[in-house]
Design a protein around this motif. Sequence first.
Motif, PDB file in Angstrom:
ATOM      1  N   TYR A 244      -5.304   5.286 -14.648  1.00  0.00           N
ATOM      2  CA  TYR A 244      -5.711   3.980 -15.150  1.00  0.00           C
ATOM      3  C   TYR A 244      -5.523   2.840 -14.167  1.00  0.00           C
ATOM      4  CZ  TYR A 244      -5.585   6.643 -19.463  1.00  0.00           C
ATOM      5  OH  TYR A 244      -5.807   7.594 -20.418  1.00  0.00           O
ATOM      6  N   GLN A 245      -4.854   3.089 -13.059  1.00  0.00           N
ATOM      7  CA  GLN A 245      -4.624   2.028 -12.087  1.00  0.00           C
ATOM      8  C   GLN A 245      -4.628   2.626 -10.686  1.00  0.00           C
ATOM      9  OE1 GLN A 245      -1.409  -1.548 -11.128  1.00  0.00           O
ATOM     10  NE2 GLN A 245      -0.933  -0.032 -12.684  1.00  0.00           N
ATOM     11  N   LEU A 246      -5.344   1.999  -9.777  1.00  0.00           N
ATOM     12  CA  LEU A 246      -5.445   2.490  -8.418  1.00  0.00           C
ATOM     13  C   LEU A 246      -4.095   2.412  -7.726  1.00  0.00           C
ATOM     14  CD1 LEU A 246      -7.415   3.572  -6.306  1.00  0.00           C
ATOM     15  CD2 LEU A 246      -7.868   1.223  -5.611  1.00  0.00           C
ATOM     16  N   GLU A 247      -3.659   3.522  -7.138  1.00  0.00           N
ATOM     17  CA  GLU A 247      -2.435   3.574  -6.349  1.00  0.00           C
ATOM     18  C   GLU A 247      -2.784   4.068  -4.956  1.00  0.00           C
ATOM     19  OE1 GLU A 247       0.399   5.984  -8.446  1.00  0.00           O
ATOM     20  OE2 GLU A 247       0.847   4.421  -9.911  1.00  0.00           O
ATOM     21  N   LEU A 248      -2.365   3.327  -3.951  1.00  0.00           N
ATOM     22  CA  LEU A 248      -2.687   3.651  -2.565  1.00  0.00           C
ATOM     23  C   LEU A 248      -1.412   3.940  -1.785  1.00  0.00           C
ATOM     24  CD1 LEU A 248      -5.352   0.856  -1.944  1.00  0.00           C
ATOM     25  CD2 LEU A 248      -5.771   3.264  -2.453  1.00  0.00           C
ATOM     26  N   THR A 249      -1.529   4.826  -0.820  1.00  0.00           N
ATOM     27  CA  THR A 249      -0.383   5.239  -0.018  1.00  0.00           C
ATOM     28  C   THR A 249      -0.337   4.441   1.274  1.00  0.00           C
ATOM     29  OG1 THR A 249      -0.602   7.477  -0.901  1.00  0.00           O
ATOM     30  CG2 THR A 249       0.770   7.211   1.060  1.00  0.00           C
ATOM     31  N   VAL A 250       0.843   3.899   1.600  1.00  0.00           N
ATOM     32  CA  VAL A 250       1.040   3.096   2.803  1.00  0.00           C
ATOM     33  C   VAL A 250       1.891   3.873   3.799  1.00  0.00           C
ATOM     34  CG1 VAL A 250       1.947   0.934   3.730  1.00  0.00           C
ATOM     35  CG2 VAL A 250       0.913   0.981   1.453  1.00  0.00           C
ATOM     36  N   ASP A 251       1.394   4.006   5.019  1.00  0.00           N
ATOM     37  CA  ASP A 251       2.187   4.552   6.124  1.00  0.00           C
ATOM     38  C   ASP A 251       2.855   3.381   6.837  1.00  0.00           C
ATOM     39  OD1 ASP A 251       1.466   7.185   5.640  1.00  0.00           O
ATOM     40  OD2 ASP A 251      -0.289   7.087   6.931  1.00  0.00           O
ATOM     41  N   TYR A 252       4.175   3.299   6.759  1.00  0.00           N
ATOM     42  CA  TYR A 252       4.906   2.153   7.301  1.00  0.00           C
ATOM     43  C   TYR A 252       4.973   2.173   8.829  1.00  0.00           C
ATOM     44  CZ  TYR A 252       6.793   0.889   2.690  1.00  0.00           C
ATOM     45  OH  TYR A 252       6.949   0.487   1.384  1.00  0.00           O
ATOM     46  N   VAL A 253       5.067   0.967   9.412  1.00  0.00           N
ATOM     47  CA  VAL A 253       5.396   0.848  10.838  1.00  0.00           C
ATOM     48  C   VAL A 253       6.910   1.008  10.978  1.00  0.00           C
ATOM     49  CG1 VAL A 253       3.449  -0.694  11.267  1.00  0.00           C
ATOM     50  CG2 VAL A 253       5.698  -1.669  10.730  1.00  0.00           C
ATOM     51  N   PRO A 254       7.414   1.395  12.150  1.00  0.00           N
ATOM     52  CA  PRO A 254       8.853   1.638  12.315  1.00  0.00           C
ATOM     53  C   PRO A 254       9.717   0.427  12.003  1.00  0.00           C
ATOM     54  CG  PRO A 254       7.634   2.626  14.129  1.00  0.00           C
ATOM     55  CD  PRO A 254       6.648   1.813  13.350  1.00  0.00           C
ATOM     56  N   LYS A 255       9.237  -0.789  12.243  1.00  0.00           N
ATOM     57  CA  LYS A 255      10.069  -1.981  12.086  1.00  0.00           C
ATOM     58  C   LYS A 255       9.990  -2.616  10.698  1.00  0.00           C
ATOM     59  CE  LYS A 255      10.112  -3.372  16.975  1.00  0.00           C
ATOM     60  NZ  LYS A 255       9.785  -4.462  17.941  1.00  0.00           N
ATOM     61  N   VAL A 256       9.337  -1.969   9.752  1.00  0.00           N
ATOM     62  CA  VAL A 256       9.268  -2.530   8.402  1.00  0.00           C
ATOM     63  C   VAL A 256      10.692  -2.739   7.882  1.00  0.00           C
ATOM     64  CG1 VAL A 256       9.141  -0.247   7.307  1.00  0.00           C
ATOM     65  CG2 VAL A 256       8.237  -2.259   6.114  1.00  0.00           C
ATOM     66  N   ASN A 257      10.928  -3.872   7.215  1.00  0.00           N
ATOM     67  CA  ASN A 257      12.280  -4.147   6.719  1.00  0.00           C
ATOM     68  C   ASN A 257      12.380  -3.868   5.222  1.00  0.00           C
ATOM     69  OD1 ASN A 257      11.531  -6.602   5.236  1.00  0.00           O
ATOM     70  ND2 ASN A 257      11.308  -7.574   7.258  1.00  0.00           N
ATOM     71  N   GLU A 258      13.597  -3.940   4.692  1.00  0.00           N
ATOM     72  CA  GLU A 258      13.837  -3.577   3.301  1.00  0.00           C
ATOM     73  C   GLU A 258      13.170  -4.543   2.326  1.00  0.00           C
ATOM     74  OE1 GLU A 258      15.144  -0.714   2.204  1.00  0.00           O
ATOM     75  OE2 GLU A 258      15.084  -0.226   4.355  1.00  0.00           O
ATOM     76  N   VAL A 259      13.103  -5.824   2.677  1.00  0.00           N
ATOM     77  CA  VAL A 259      12.414  -6.780   1.823  1.00  0.00           C
ATOM     78  C   VAL A 259      10.940  -6.410   1.704  1.00  0.00           C
ATOM     79  CG1 VAL A 259      11.631  -9.182   1.634  1.00  0.00           C
ATOM     80  CG2 VAL A 259      14.013  -8.689   2.200  1.00  0.00           C
ATOM     81  N   GLU A 260      10.330  -6.094   2.827  1.00  0.00           N
ATOM     82  CA  GLU A 260       8.907  -5.727   2.835  1.00  0.00           C
ATOM     83  C   GLU A 260       8.664  -4.447   2.038  1.00  0.00           C
ATOM     84  OE1 GLU A 260       7.651  -7.771   7.092  1.00  0.00           O
ATOM     85  OE2 GLU A 260       8.572  -5.773   7.074  1.00  0.00           O
ATOM     86  N   ASN A 335       3.262 -10.279   9.267  1.00  0.00           N
ATOM     87  CA  ASN A 335       3.829  -9.056   9.834  1.00  0.00           C
ATOM     88  C   ASN A 335       3.003  -7.852   9.391  1.00  0.00           C
ATOM     89  OD1 ASN A 335       5.921 -10.625  10.800  1.00  0.00           O
ATOM     90  ND2 ASN A 335       7.405  -9.951   9.251  1.00  0.00           N
ATOM     91  N   LEU A 336       2.702  -6.987  10.324  1.00  0.00           N
ATOM     92  CA  LEU A 336       2.110  -5.697   9.973  1.00  0.00           C
ATOM     93  C   LEU A 336       3.233  -4.806   9.441  1.00  0.00           C
ATOM     94  CD1 LEU A 336      -0.242  -3.634  10.003  1.00  0.00           C
ATOM     95  CD2 LEU A 336       0.483  -3.025  12.335  1.00  0.00           C
ATOM     96  N   VAL A 337       3.116  -4.340   8.201  1.00  0.00           N
ATOM     97  CA  VAL A 337       4.168  -3.496   7.629  1.00  0.00           C
ATOM     98  C   VAL A 337       3.719  -2.046   7.472  1.00  0.00           C
ATOM     99  CG1 VAL A 337       5.191  -5.453   6.435  1.00  0.00           C
ATOM    100  CG2 VAL A 337       3.552  -4.018   5.221  1.00  0.00           C
ATOM    101  N   GLY A 338       2.411  -1.801   7.488  1.00  0.00           N
ATOM    102  CA  GLY A 338       1.921  -0.438   7.345  1.00  0.00           C
ATOM    103  C   GLY A 338       0.413  -0.415   7.246  1.00  0.00           C
ATOM    104  N   THR A 339      -0.110   0.772   7.001  1.00  0.00           N
ATOM    105  CA  THR A 339      -1.557   0.966   6.918  1.00  0.00           C
ATOM    106  C   THR A 339      -1.881   1.923   5.783  1.00  0.00           C
ATOM    107  OG1 THR A 339      -1.764   0.661   9.313  1.00  0.00           O
ATOM    108  CG2 THR A 339      -3.599   1.736   8.197  1.00  0.00           C
ATOM    109  N   ILE A 340      -2.914   1.607   5.008  1.00  0.00           N
ATOM    110  CA  ILE A 340      -3.409   2.524   3.988  1.00  0.00           C
ATOM    111  C   ILE A 340      -3.899   3.788   4.686  1.00  0.00           C
ATOM    112  CG2 ILE A 340      -5.079   2.857   2.129  1.00  0.00           C
ATOM    113  CD1 ILE A 340      -3.019   0.668   1.566  1.00  0.00           C
ATOM    114  N   THR A 341      -3.542   4.957   4.154  1.00  0.00           N
ATOM    115  CA  THR A 341      -3.946   6.206   4.793  1.00  0.00           C
ATOM    116  C   THR A 341      -5.469   6.272   4.915  1.00  0.00           C
ATOM    117  OG1 THR A 341      -3.917   7.343   2.656  1.00  0.00           O
ATOM    118  CG2 THR A 341      -1.919   7.450   3.969  1.00  0.00           C
TER     119      THR A 341
END
Length: 360
Positions: A244-260, A335-341
């Motif tokens: 019922y709701q679109l869910e997308l997978t994010v591949d994180y960059v190495p420097k992503v922080n906990e807040v992000e 900040n770049l935090v990741g990319t959709i697969t």
Amino acid sequence: MKRRIGVSIYPDHSEFEADKRYLEKAAKLGFSRIFMSMLEVTDGKEAVRQKFQRIINLAKSLGYETILDIAPAIFEELEISYDDLSFFHELGADGIRLDVGFDGSKEAMLTFNPFGLAIELNMSNDVAYLDNILTYQANKPFLYGCHNFYPQEGTALPYDFFVRCSERFKQQGLKTAAFVNSQTGKIGPWNINDGLPTLEMHRHLPIEIQTNHLFATGLIDDVVIGNAYASDEELAAMAGVNPYQLELTVDYVPKVNEVEKEIVETCQHFRRGDITSQVIRSTEVRKRFARAANPPHDNLVAFKRGDVVIGNDDFGKYKNELQIVLASHTDKRKNLVGTITEDELVMLDFILPWSKFRLK
């Protein structure tokens, strides 16, 4: 309309115990529909009755709805008539799928069968077939639609054609279904099996991405694995898709922080109604994280389609706003935090104004 996931089995090409194990595993994961082919039966009426009754009774005990795929040749083989569907009722089936159609009047009459069997139509034709049936005042609650699957590589439906065919049924409020392909399944109705998807673009994709895509179109209610047997991993992955709701997978960059990470994973995102063509904006999250520090990192790169960015400490009131990039641009305040697969990028087209979505 509620959405479901399902499996296919082929009793004329499999053993009962193997089918039993498969159906039990799938039922525990929430699968609730079975496509069962009768196109290959050649054993005579009583042998067919015993074989199919046994597996359908098991399916009923596990909570499945079972639809039998039939064609005119089956009626000749079993010496039964379209005017009397009692044989399929006795088998325990919940409906029959007409692989080949009639004149419209016949299909409409079948929807008034005394057993309450659903009559499922072939959806994979962009013609006024359904309109013709409805002009004969069919019993719409008992009329379903289901696409074909395509065992030969390169022969499944192109996406734009699939949309046109599906819209004919959804516009009438009918239940719809389509098939996805297991990368491990070897069993189908015929001796050619390059996979059994409805859409050619799905043939070699992971099963959860195929499923996510079909649900995201808003055109399909039931997504069924066309071939047997899907692996345990595939069954679990498909069961994990939110219908019922679109869910997308994010591949994180190495420097992503906990807040992000918290912004990405814990928030209910939705796209602003006043959209832009450059990014998908999830703006409400910035209010929740207004006081959370987010120093710049990975902010001097060129952002590309599918990148997930979050406003950093230099972005003023837009700090910690999440965006998914649609058009390439640069902005050192993000900040770049990741990319959709990569396989999921096609799903970005379904995030419309006010669309709700989640990231994982």
